[in-house]
Write an enzyme that holds these catalytic residues in place. Structure first.
Site, PDB file in Angstrom:
ATOM      1  N   LYS A  80       0.849  -1.192   0.000  1.00 18.17           N
ATOM      2  CA  LYS A  80       0.000   0.000   0.000  1.00 18.17           C
ATOM      3  C   LYS A  80       0.879   1.233   0.000  1.00 18.17           C
ATOM      4  CE  LYS A  80      -4.407   1.131   0.339  1.00 18.17           C
ATOM      5  NZ  LYS A  80      -5.537   0.447  -0.287  1.00 18.17           N
ATOM      6  N   GLY A 178     -26.139   2.781   0.523  1.00 18.77           N
ATOM      7  CA  GLY A 178     -25.237   3.416  -0.447  1.00 18.77           C
ATOM      8  C   GLY A 178     -25.741   3.228  -1.866  1.00 18.77           C
ATOM      9  N   GLY A 180     -23.759   4.423  -4.589  1.00 21.67           N
ATOM     10  CA  GLY A 180     -22.605   4.888  -5.351  1.00 21.67           C
ATOM     11  C   GLY A 180     -22.161   3.786  -6.291  1.00 21.67           C
ATOM     12  N   ASN A 181     -20.869   3.751  -6.563  1.00 19.51           N
ATOM     13  CA  ASN A 181     -20.362   2.752  -7.515  1.00 19.51           C
ATOM     14  C   ASN A 181     -20.761   1.341  -7.118  1.00 19.51           C
ATOM     15  OD1 ASN A 181     -18.950   4.527  -9.225  1.00 19.51           O
ATOM     16  ND2 ASN A 181     -17.398   4.759  -7.638  1.00 19.51           N
ATOM     17  N   GLY A 183     -22.966   0.267  -4.562  1.00 19.36           N
ATOM     18  CA  GLY A 183     -24.393   0.066  -4.281  1.00 19.36           C
ATOM     19  C   GLY A 183     -25.216  -0.048  -5.552  1.00 19.36           C
TER      20      GLY A 183
HETATM   21  P1  NAD Z   1     -18.960   5.926  -3.752  1.00 13.42           P
HETATM   22  O1  NAD Z   1     -18.336   7.169  -3.251  1.00 13.42           O
HETATM   23  O2  NAD Z   1     -19.118   5.717  -5.220  1.00 13.42           O
HETATM   24  O3  NAD Z   1     -20.427   5.774  -3.126  1.00 13.42           O
HETATM   25  C1  NAD Z   1     -20.697   5.872  -1.763  1.00 13.42           C
HETATM   26  C2  NAD Z   1     -22.203   5.974  -1.570  1.00 13.42           C
HETATM   27  O4  NAD Z   1     -22.468   5.933  -0.191  1.00 13.42           O
HETATM   28  C3  NAD Z   1     -22.813   7.259  -2.097  1.00 13.42           C
HETATM   29  O5  NAD Z   1     -24.067   6.969  -2.693  1.00 13.42           O
HETATM   30  C4  NAD Z   1     -23.022   8.081  -0.831  1.00 13.42           C
HETATM   31  O6  NAD Z   1     -24.089   9.000  -0.945  1.00 13.42           O
HETATM   32  C5  NAD Z   1     -23.355   6.970   0.126  1.00 13.42           C
HETATM   33  N1  NAD Z   1     -23.230   7.345   1.533  1.00 13.42           N
HETATM   34  C6  NAD Z   1     -22.302   8.125   2.124  1.00 13.42           C
HETATM   35  N2  NAD Z   1     -22.573   8.240   3.436  1.00 13.42           N
HETATM   36  C7  NAD Z   1     -23.680   7.500   3.669  1.00 13.42           C
HETATM   37  C8  NAD Z   1     -24.445   7.218   4.807  1.00 13.42           C
HETATM   38  N3  NAD Z   1     -24.129   7.714   5.991  1.00 13.42           N
HETATM   39  N4  NAD Z   1     -25.527   6.411   4.673  1.00 13.42           N
HETATM   40  C9  NAD Z   1     -25.858   5.887   3.489  1.00 13.42           C
HETATM   41  N5  NAD Z   1     -25.173   6.114   2.373  1.00 13.42           N
HETATM   42  C10 NAD Z   1     -24.098   6.919   2.459  1.00 13.42           C
HETATM   43  O7  NAD Z   1     -18.122   4.748  -3.084  1.00 13.42           O
HETATM   44  P2  NAD Z   1     -18.035   3.233  -3.559  1.00 13.42           P
HETATM   45  O8  NAD Z   1     -16.923   3.097  -4.537  1.00 13.42           O
HETATM   46  O9  NAD Z   1     -19.406   2.769  -3.930  1.00 13.42           O
HETATM   47  O10 NAD Z   1     -17.540   2.521  -2.229  1.00 13.42           O
HETATM   48  C11 NAD Z   1     -18.437   2.199  -1.175  1.00 13.42           C
HETATM   49  C12 NAD Z   1     -17.751   1.284  -0.161  1.00 13.42           C
HETATM   50  O11 NAD Z   1     -17.281   0.102  -0.804  1.00 13.42           O
HETATM   51  C13 NAD Z   1     -16.517   1.849   0.530  1.00 13.42           C
HETATM   52  O12 NAD Z   1     -16.465   1.279   1.816  1.00 13.42           O
HETATM   53  C14 NAD Z   1     -15.363   1.307  -0.288  1.00 13.42           C
HETATM   54  O13 NAD Z   1     -14.172   1.244   0.469  1.00 13.42           O
HETATM   55  C15 NAD Z   1     -15.886  -0.081  -0.560  1.00 13.42           C
HETATM   56  N6  NAD Z   1     -15.273  -0.730  -1.716  1.00 13.42           N
HETATM   57  C16 NAD Z   1     -15.366  -0.193  -2.947  1.00 13.42           C
HETATM   58  C17 NAD Z   1     -14.815  -0.863  -4.033  1.00 13.42           C
HETATM   59  C18 NAD Z   1     -14.962  -0.321  -5.437  1.00 13.42           C
HETATM   60  O14 NAD Z   1     -14.687  -1.088  -6.353  1.00 13.42           O
HETATM   61  N7  NAD Z   1     -15.420   0.895  -5.635  1.00 13.42           N
HETATM   62  C19 NAD Z   1     -14.135  -2.077  -3.846  1.00 13.42           C
HETATM   63  C20 NAD Z   1     -14.056  -2.618  -2.556  1.00 13.42           C
HETATM   64  C21 NAD Z   1     -14.649  -1.930  -1.503  1.00 13.42           C
END
Ligand code: NAD
Length: 369
Positions: A80, A178, A180-181, A183
Site C-alpha cells: 500500500k 449506499g 454509489g459505484n 451500491g
Molecule cells: P462511492 O463514493 O461511489 O459511493 C458511496 C455511496 O455511499 C454514495 O451513494 C453516498 O451517498 C453513500 N453514503 C455516504 N454516506 C452514507 C451514509 N451515511 N448512509 C448511506 N449512504 C451513504 O463509493 P463506492 O466506490 O461505492 O464505495 C463504497 C464502499 O465500498 C466503501 O467502503 C469502499 O471502500 C468499498 N469498496 C469499494 C470498491 C470499489 O470497487 N469501488 C471495492 C471494494 C470496496
C-alpha cells in the site's frame, strides 16, 4: 519514534518486507510505501492520498491487501502507498509523478487507486514508471466502477451464501446501504438474479417500498434532486432504519462501522453481505453469528475490484474480468462458509485463516519458512 522502531514494530512471520519513506523538496511530496508480502507475486494495493495518512494506517492496509489478494486467489502479494497531502492540491499531479519516480525501482509493487487517487493518477504513474493498474480504458485499463465489478462480485457471493441459509435469491428482498459505484452495481446484478431491492440509501436519506424499487427511476431521481430519498413511490426512512428492515438480505455498501453492538440486535435479515469495507464491528459480527445470521465478510464479498485489477495487469479484457470474478468469488465464498460451518467459527475468522495459510504455504514452497 525512530525509523527502525517504526519498521520493526510491525515485523511478524508474514512481513512487512519493506517500508520506504520518501521526500521530494521540489513538489513537497512526503510519501510512504509498505510492501508487506510478495511471496505470491508482485504486491498490488492502492495509493492513498490524505493529509493524515500514517505509517500505521498504510501498514494495516498493506497487510489487509496481502490477505485480500490471497483470499481472492490472485497471484499477487499485498502492499500500500501513502501520500501525506491534500488530494485537491493544485500541484497534485506533480506530487504523484514525484511519488512514481521514488518507487520506480520497487518493481515488486504495482500501484493502484485508493482514496484521493484515481485513474488519471495511475496514468501519470504508468507514464513515469511503466506499471500501474486501475488505468483509463484508453491505456488498456478496465474501469471497475464503470463496469460494476465489485457489485457484480457482491451479487455472486450473495447467490452462494443464500444456499447456506435456505434462501432462494429469486424473490429474496434486499436492502442496500449506499447508491454509489458499489451500491448501484449491487442493485443491478442482484436484480438480474431475481432479487427484489426494497430499500436503498445515500448520504442524505433512504427510501423503502416493500413492493420493490425501480433502478432507472432511482438513478433519475438522484440525478435530478441529489438523493434517492426523493423517490416518490415509497416511504422515506432514516439511514439507520435501513439496517433494521424486515428483509432477507442486507448489503451495507457505503460507510464503515454501521452495524455495531448498538443496533445489531435489531438486524432482521437472514444474510448480511459486506460490500463496504469493515461495515460491522467484530463484536457485531460475533453477535450476528450467534443469532444465526450469516455474514459474508468484506474482503471475500468485495474482492471484485482487486480481481479486476489482476486481470488488467495481465492485459485481460472486461468479459474475462467478469468470468474470473464469478469463478473466484463463488469458489472462495463456498470455501469460507464451509470452513466456518465445520469449525463453528466466524466467517471472517475462517476467511483470514484460509488467506493466512495460503501465504504461509507459498512461503514454505519457496523455501522461505
Ligand atoms: P462511492 O463514493 O461511489 O459511493 C458511496 C455511496 O455511499 C454514495 O451513494 C453516498 O451517498 C453513500 N453514503 C455516504 N454516506 C452514507 C451514509 N451515511 N448512509 C448511506 N449512504 C451513504 O463509493 P463506492 O466506490 O461505492 O464505495 C463504497 C464502499 O465500498 C466503501 O467502503 C469502499 O471502500 C468499498 N469498496 C469499494 C470498491 C470499489 O470497487 N469501488 C471495492 C471494494 C470496496
Amino acid at each position: 519514534m525512530s525509523i527502525e522502531k517504526s519498521m520493526f514494530q510491525y515485523a511478524d512471520e508474514i512481513g512487512p518486507e519493506k517500508i520506504i519513506y520518501m521526500h521530494d523538496p521540489q513538489t513537497g511530496l512526503k510519501g510512504i510505501l509498505v510492501v508487506d508480502n510478495t511471496i505470491r507475486g508482485p504486491a498490488i494495493g492502492g495509493i492513498r492520498m490524505a493529509p493524515d495518512v500514517t505509517t500505521d494506517e498504510v501498514f494495516r492496509l498493506a497487510r489487509a491487501m496481502t490477505f485480500k489478494n490471497a483470499a481472492a486467489e490472485i497471484p499477487h502479494g499485498g502492499g500500500k502507498g501513502g501520500i501525506i497531502g491534500d488530494p485537491t492540491a493544485p500541484n497534485k499531479y506533480a506530487i504523484i509523478r514525484a511519488y512514481a519516480r521514488a518507487i520506480k525501482s520497487i518493481t515488486e509493487y504495482i500501484p493502484g487507486p485508493d482514496m484521493g487517487t484515481d485513474e488519471r493518477c495511475m496514468a501519470i504513474i504508468y507514464d513515469e514508471i511503466g506499471r500501474a493498474c486501475g488505468l483509463p480504458r484508453e491505456l488498456g485499463g478496465i474501469p471497475l466502477d464503470e463496469i460494476g465489478a465489485t457489485g457484480y462480485g457482491v451479487a455472486c457471493a450473495s447467490e452462494v451464501a443464500c444456499q447456506y441459509v435456505q434462501l432462494d435469491i429469486n424473490g429474496a428482498t434486499v436492502a442496500i446501504e449506499g447508491f454509489g459505484n458499489v451500491g448501484k452495481a449491487a442493485f443491478r446484478f442482484m436484480e438480474e438474479k431475481g432479487a427484489k431491492i426494497v430499500a436503498v440509501s445515500d448520504s442524505k436519506g433512504a427510501i423503502y417500498n416493500m413492493k420493490g424499487l425501480n433502478y432507472e427511476k432511482l438513478v433519475k431521481v438522484k440525478q435530478a434532486t441529489g438523493s434517492v430519498k426523493n423517490y416518490d413511490d415509497g416511504k422515506m426512512i432514516g439511514n439507520k432504519e435501513l439496517f433494521e428492515l424486515p428483509v432477507d438480505i442486507l448489503i451495507p455498501g457505503a460507510r464503515p462501522d454501521v452495524i455495531t453492538v448498538e443496533n445489531v440486535n435489531n438486524v432482521k435479515a437472514k444474510l448480511v453481505v459486506e460490500a463496504a469495507n469493515i461495515p460491522a464491528t467484530l463484536e457485531a459480527e460475533r453477535i450476528l453469528h450467534n443469532r444465526g445470521i450469516l455474514v459474508v465478510p468484506d474482503f471475500i464479498a468485495n474482492a471484485g475490484g482487486v480481481i479486476t485489477g489482476a486481470v488488467e495487469c495481465r492485459h485481460g479484457t472486461e468479459s474475462e474480468a467478469f468470468k474470473v470474478i464469478k469463478e473466484k468469488i463463488v469458489r472462495n465464498t463456498k470455501k469460507v462458509l464451509d470452513l466456518s460451518k465445520d469449525q463453528g467459527i466466524l466467517p471472517r475468522t475462517a476467511a483470514e485463516k484460509i488467506a493466512k495459510e495460503r501465504v504461509l504455504k507459498a512461503m514454505e514452497y519457496r523455501g522461505r519458512r
